[in-house]
Design a protein around this motif. Structure first.
Motif, short mmCIF file in Angstrom:
data_model
loop_
_atom_site.label_atom_id
_atom_site.label_comp_id
_atom_site.label_asym_id
_atom_site.label_seq_id
_atom_site.Cartn_x
_atom_site.Cartn_y
_atom_site.Cartn_z
N LEU A 108 0.82 -1.20 0.00
CA LEU A 108 0.00 0.00 0.00
C LEU A 108 0.86 1.26 0.00
O LEU A 108 0.62 2.19 -0.78
N MET A 109 1.87 1.31 0.86
CA MET A 109 2.68 2.51 0.95
C MET A 109 3.48 2.74 -0.33
O MET A 109 3.72 3.88 -0.74
N SER A 110 3.89 1.67 -0.98
CA SER A 110 4.59 1.82 -2.26
C SER A 110 3.68 2.44 -3.30
O SER A 110 4.09 3.32 -4.06
N VAL A 111 2.41 2.00 -3.34
CA VAL A 111 1.46 2.56 -4.29
C VAL A 111 1.19 4.03 -3.99
O VAL A 111 1.21 4.89 -4.89
N LEU A 165 8.85 -0.20 10.19
CA LEU A 165 8.40 -1.45 9.59
C LEU A 165 9.39 -2.01 8.58
O LEU A 165 9.14 -3.06 8.00
N GLY A 166 10.50 -1.31 8.33
CA GLY A 166 11.49 -1.82 7.40
C GLY A 166 11.09 -1.67 5.95
O GLY A 166 11.69 -2.26 5.06
N ILE A 167 10.05 -0.87 5.67
CA ILE A 167 9.56 -0.74 4.31
C ILE A 167 10.53 0.06 3.46
O ILE A 167 10.73 -0.21 2.28
N ARG A 201 12.00 0.36 -1.57
CA ARG A 201 12.33 1.52 -2.40
C ARG A 201 11.01 2.15 -2.89
O ARG A 201 10.74 2.25 -4.08
N GLN A 202 10.21 2.59 -1.93
CA GLN A 202 8.81 2.92 -2.18
C GLN A 202 8.57 3.79 -3.42
O GLN A 202 7.73 3.47 -4.25
N TYR A 203 9.27 4.89 -3.50
CA TYR A 203 8.98 5.80 -4.59
C TYR A 203 9.27 5.16 -5.94
O TYR A 203 8.47 5.24 -6.87
N GLU A 204 10.43 4.52 -6.04
CA GLU A 204 10.82 3.95 -7.31
C GLU A 204 9.89 2.82 -7.74
O GLU A 204 9.40 2.80 -8.87
#
Length: 397
Positions: A287-290, A334-336, A341-344
């Motif tokens: 979810l956070m990546s999206v 949470l180690g996300i 690499r959320q943004y990418e």
């Protein structure tokens, strides 16, 4: 819309006056340490700071109109744009983190209430958190605060359960929950001066990103409650038994000796979470990546059309992307951040589905939690498009 140089922010009042077990974090100490680490930039007292409140009131209104038209996510009412100094940002985020970590700190506090080491633990944890918050306060530019206390609501509608599908395009009345968009004045001024950014353009560009996050959480009726429910579930899966905590830390040390970073597989929480809660962590990661990828893509697409010098701004700020207030702190916890690499990853996913299915392809994800992409689908965008086209929910984790 209101804008103020010294806005009201959440305070550090006790969450429960009747609580008998002490919280495992000394939050007042955390705030003091964070303010000391944050320091004070002399430019915040200069004549340049005078324009910030008025400018951000204006560009936030402009950004909301642009984001609403571009994304189709509509929110009733206007954001409260608040220009903060670092100290006020620290206070707001200590209060937000205290609420976010409430399920975990309550469990640990009840276990440690009789421990003679509890006071030492409270001091150590507060110091570590304070240093982290102080470091973030020097880097964060803007932040949408979705963790504003519920009692800030004056007439909020009953929140969605998050279980019923929605088109995601109905106007939300969520602004009555008191949501705020923060801008850290000293940090913005410092970058404008160092890199000769045009202030009005740079401020609009920052506002677009934060307003996009606000549109995600309030323009999608179920999103806020769903996200907070996932985080609460992840924290609730932590075993608060001190012996288990020590065991997890010993395992982490062994993995480090073998050349593997245990935080890459879910952060501090994953070290202590039960196996059945690992699926919840995966849902949060996806979810956070999206959300971050979508926010960054909207920011850059609108920036190219409406912000002079956007490409240079993007290059300069690439290393700062993950310093995004509570969102960034949740990522570290949470180690996300290191894992995904959320943004990418998120931006590449959004770009891929838009190339294949059009500029509003992500709208399908706003229909309900069951149509959000999974971790595996972030790497296979076509598989997600095929699944939502068939109307199939995500497989159980």
């Amino acid at each position: 819309m209101t804008a103020a140089a010294v806005p009201a922010v959440p305070t550090l009042e006790p969450l429960d006056a009747g609580r008998q077990a002490p919280e495992p974090v000394d939050w007042a100490l955390a705030a003091r340490v964070a303010r000391r680490v944050a320091g004070r930039d002399p430019i915040a007292d200069s004549y340049l700071a005078a324009s910030l409140a008025e400018d951000f009131a204006s560009v936030t209104t402009q950004a909301e109109a642009l984001v609403s038209e571009h994304t189709g996510l509509h929110v009733v009412g206007e954001a409260r744009a608040s220009v903060l100094d670092r100290s006020a940002w620290v206070e707001a985020n200590v209060a937000s983190m205290r609420r976010l970590l409430g399920p975990l700190t309550a469990k640990i506090g009840s276990r440690l209430v009789k421990s003679p080491l509890a006071p030492i633990g409270r001091t150590v944890s507060a110091t570590e958190l304070g240093v982290l918050l102080g470091w973030f306060s020097q880097r964060v530019l803007g932040q949408y605060d979705l963790l504003v206390p519920d009692d800030a609501s004056s007439s909020a509608d009953e929140p969605s359960s998050g279980n019923e599908p929605s088109t995601g395009n109905e106007p939300s009345t969520g602004t009555e929950q008191g949501d705020a968009v923060y801008y850290v004045g000293a940090n913005i001024l410092a970058l404008e001066k160092r890199f000769a950014f045009r202030p009005r353009d740079f401020r609009l560009w920052i506002a677009i990103h934060e307003v996009t996050h606000r549109a995600q959480f309030l323009g999608v009726p179920w999103m806020r409650d769903y996200f907070l429910g996932l985080v609460e579930g992840a924290l609730g899966g932590v075993d608060a038994d001190p012996r288990q905590i020590v065991g997890a830390l010993l395992r982490a040390v062994d993995e480090l000796r073998q050349g593997h970073n245990p935080l890459d597989d879910g952060g501090i929480v994953a070290l202590l979470a039960s196996p059945e809660h690992r699926g919840t962590l995966a849902q949060i990661q996806a979810l956070m990546s999206v959300l971050e990828g979508h926010g960054n893509r909207v920011m850059n697409e609108l920036g190219r059309a409406h912000v002079a010098g956007q490409d240079r701004m993007a290059r300069v700020l690439q290393s700062r992307r993950r310093s995004s207030g509570v969102g960034g702190l949740v990522s570290k916890l949470l180690g996300i951040d290191s894992k995904m690499r959320q943004y990418e990853v998120g931006e590449q996913f959004v770009a891929a589905i838009e190339l294949e299915a059009g500029p509003r392809a992500l709208d399908a994800a706003w229909s309900g939690p069951e149509f959000l992409p999974t971790l595996a689908e972030l790497d296979t965008p076509s598989a997600w498009l095929a699944r939502v086209d068939r109307g199939e929910p995500a497989p159980a984790v």
